[in-house]
Write a protein that holds these residues in place. Structure first.
Motif, PDB file in Angstrom:
ATOM      1  N   ALA A  46      -3.408  -3.119  -4.619  1.00  0.00           N
ATOM      2  CA  ALA A  46      -2.879  -2.627  -3.347  1.00  0.00           C
ATOM      3  C   ALA A  46      -4.034  -2.192  -2.446  1.00  0.00           C
ATOM      4  O   ALA A  46      -4.998  -1.591  -2.915  1.00  0.00           O
ATOM      5  CB  ALA A  46      -1.922  -1.454  -3.582  1.00  0.00           C
ATOM      6  N   PRO A  47      -3.956  -2.473  -1.142  1.00  0.00           N
ATOM      7  CA  PRO A  47      -5.048  -2.128  -0.226  1.00  0.00           C
ATOM      8  C   PRO A  47      -5.052  -0.653   0.147  1.00  0.00           C
ATOM      9  O   PRO A  47      -4.869  -0.274   1.303  1.00  0.00           O
ATOM     10  CB  PRO A  47      -4.764  -3.018   0.994  1.00  0.00           C
ATOM     11  CG  PRO A  47      -3.275  -3.180   0.984  1.00  0.00           C
ATOM     12  CD  PRO A  47      -2.880  -3.229  -0.463  1.00  0.00           C
ATOM     13  N   THR A  48      -5.274   0.186  -0.850  1.00  0.00           N
ATOM     14  CA  THR A  48      -5.319   1.626  -0.621  1.00  0.00           C
ATOM     15  C   THR A  48      -6.103   2.276  -1.751  1.00  0.00           C
ATOM     16  O   THR A  48      -6.257   1.686  -2.833  1.00  0.00           O
ATOM     17  CB  THR A  48      -3.897   2.227  -0.554  1.00  0.00           C
ATOM     18  OG1 THR A  48      -3.982   3.597  -0.163  1.00  0.00           O
ATOM     19  CG2 THR A  48      -3.202   2.135  -1.904  1.00  0.00           C
ATOM     20  N   LYS A 103     -10.460  -1.294  -8.577  1.00  0.00           N
ATOM     21  CA  LYS A 103      -9.797  -1.778  -7.368  1.00  0.00           C
ATOM     22  C   LYS A 103     -10.235  -3.195  -7.030  1.00  0.00           C
ATOM     23  O   LYS A 103     -11.424  -3.512  -7.072  1.00  0.00           O
ATOM     24  CB  LYS A 103     -10.108  -0.851  -6.195  1.00  0.00           C
ATOM     25  CG  LYS A 103      -9.463  -1.279  -4.887  1.00  0.00           C
ATOM     26  CD  LYS A 103      -9.646  -0.226  -3.823  1.00  0.00           C
ATOM     27  CE  LYS A 103      -9.132  -0.692  -2.483  1.00  0.00           C
ATOM     28  NZ  LYS A 103      -7.747  -1.149  -2.526  1.00  0.00           N
ATOM     29  N   ALA A 137       0.810  -1.220   0.000  1.00  0.00           N
ATOM     30  CA  ALA A 137       0.000   0.000   0.000  1.00  0.00           C
ATOM     31  C   ALA A 137       0.843   1.270   0.000  1.00  0.00           C
ATOM     32  O   ALA A 137       0.529   2.237  -0.692  1.00  0.00           O
ATOM     33  CB  ALA A 137      -0.944  -0.006   1.192  1.00  0.00           C
ATOM     34  N   SER A 185      -9.489  -8.556   0.908  1.00  0.00           N
ATOM     35  CA  SER A 185      -9.876  -8.489   2.319  1.00  0.00           C
ATOM     36  C   SER A 185     -11.272  -7.904   2.477  1.00  0.00           C
ATOM     37  O   SER A 185     -12.042  -8.323   3.350  1.00  0.00           O
ATOM     38  CB  SER A 185      -8.862  -7.659   3.114  1.00  0.00           C
ATOM     39  OG  SER A 185      -8.883  -6.305   2.703  1.00  0.00           O
ATOM     40  N   ILE A 186     -11.613  -6.931   1.638  1.00  0.00           N
ATOM     41  CA  ILE A 186     -12.957  -6.349   1.696  1.00  0.00           C
ATOM     42  C   ILE A 186     -14.003  -7.388   1.300  1.00  0.00           C
ATOM     43  O   ILE A 186     -15.061  -7.509   1.929  1.00  0.00           O
ATOM     44  CB  ILE A 186     -13.051  -5.118   0.779  1.00  0.00           C
ATOM     45  CG1 ILE A 186     -12.285  -3.945   1.405  1.00  0.00           C
ATOM     46  CG2 ILE A 186     -14.506  -4.721   0.535  1.00  0.00           C
ATOM     47  CD1 ILE A 186     -12.282  -2.692   0.580  1.00  0.00           C
ATOM     48  N   ASN A 205      -5.888  -1.922  -9.627  1.00  0.00           N
ATOM     49  CA  ASN A 205      -5.172  -1.765  -8.366  1.00  0.00           C
ATOM     50  C   ASN A 205      -5.462  -2.896  -7.390  1.00  0.00           C
ATOM     51  O   ASN A 205      -6.594  -3.065  -6.935  1.00  0.00           O
ATOM     52  CB  ASN A 205      -5.542  -0.421  -7.728  1.00  0.00           C
ATOM     53  CG  ASN A 205      -4.878  -0.224  -6.383  1.00  0.00           C
ATOM     54  OD1 ASN A 205      -3.755  -0.681  -6.160  1.00  0.00           O
ATOM     55  ND2 ASN A 205      -5.554   0.457  -5.476  1.00  0.00           N
ATOM     56  N   ASP A 256      -9.851  -5.676  -3.883  1.00  0.00           N
ATOM     57  CA  ASP A 256      -9.407  -5.802  -2.496  1.00  0.00           C
ATOM     58  C   ASP A 256     -10.002  -7.082  -1.922  1.00  0.00           C
ATOM     59  O   ASP A 256     -11.185  -7.138  -1.577  1.00  0.00           O
ATOM     60  CB  ASP A 256      -9.848  -4.588  -1.675  1.00  0.00           C
ATOM     61  CG  ASP A 256      -9.149  -4.531  -0.317  1.00  0.00           C
ATOM     62  OD1 ASP A 256      -8.943  -5.606   0.284  1.00  0.00           O
ATOM     63  OD2 ASP A 256      -8.824  -3.423   0.145  1.00  0.00           O
TER      64      ASP A 256
END
Length: 264
Positions: free
Chosen positions: A188-190, A202, A166, A206-207, A186, A204
């Protein structure tokens, strides 16, 4: 085959196709490709909608934006729809892609065979670690970030994939955009900040897992804090009984001060 930089077809925006429809087109294409591989000539809107996980009314509305209405009693021609959606998504041409950040995730993306079969050619792998320079990953030699701008220019890249930590993602994003990249995927966790005209998608994981955890909790009939719906909530004490104490300094351990709340 045309390359992404030099020959861009009319985009979904210029054709007036809603973004929600654009997001569903890959789902239809995946289902249609599976039908094509089984030599299925035609498919009804109900069958295709079920395979894509949408309702048939929404599918017919989406296809109307493409000018495809099917034939009553017959359905849709599978091969023609594959071509039509592929053309709309820009998959009838070559799209060179650069992946920045060749850690575990970046290496896994480089080895993913689905890119090439869908019109995306991995043109280069880039990483800031000098020890990775020259090492082959998925048959492609990793190059150092110092060469990023030259690589993008020489390969006509217009799509960049960020798989860095990130903390490095925004700087990498800024360099990609400055070098002419107009679309970024993307991992990256940002959240990235980009100028107008640059599209960012994006991913993610984890989300997505947190959303699944929410649904699992609901299935189990649990409240977010483990409370029953009918249970009485504790009553706060009267204001007069509430006392304020000065904040207690965190205890020190072998690694220094321990923060009151550990970072996620």
């Amino acid at each position: 085959m045309a390359t992404g930089r030099n020959h861009r077809p009319a985009t979904s925006r210029s054709r007036g196709i809603p973004e929600a429809t654009v997001a569903r087109l890959p789902l239809y294409l995946r289902a249609l490709t599976a039908l094509s591989e089984r030599s299925v000539p035609t498919v009804s809107s109900e069958e295709l909608a079920a395979a894509a996980g949408v309702n048939s009314a929404k599918l017919r509305k989406d296809f109307s934006y493409l000018g495809s209405y099917g034939t009553r009693g017959v359905g849709y021609d599978v091969e023609y729809l594959v071509y039509q959606i592929s053309r709309e998504l820009g998959l009838t041409q070559d799209w060179p892609v650069v992946i920045v950040g060749i850690g575990n995730l970046g290496a896994a993306l480089a080895n993913y065979g689905g890119f090439a079969s869908r019109g995306f050619r991995v043109a280069a792998l880039i990483d800031a670690d000098p020890s990775l320079a020259g090492k082959p990953v998925a048959g492609i030699a990793v190059q150092h970030t110092d060469e990023l701008e030259t690589i993008i220019s020489e390969n006509g890249v217009s799509i960049g994939v960020i798989a860095t930590p990130a903390g490095a993602a925004q700087q990498v994003c800024d360099r990609l955009v400055a070098a002419g990249i107009t679309s970024i995927l993307n991992f990256a966790p940002t959240v990235l900040s980009v100028p107008e005209g640059v599209d960012v998608r994006k991913v993610d994981l984890s989300i997505e897992l947190q959303i699944l955890a929410f649904h699992e909790q609901r299935k189990a009939g649990e409240e977010p804090h483990g409370e029953d719906e009918g249970a009485a909530h504790p009553v706060a004490p009267p204001a007069a009984t509430v006392t304020k104490r000065p904040a207690k300094r965190p205890e020190s351990g072998p690694d220094g001060d321990v923060p009151a709340v550990m970072p996620a």
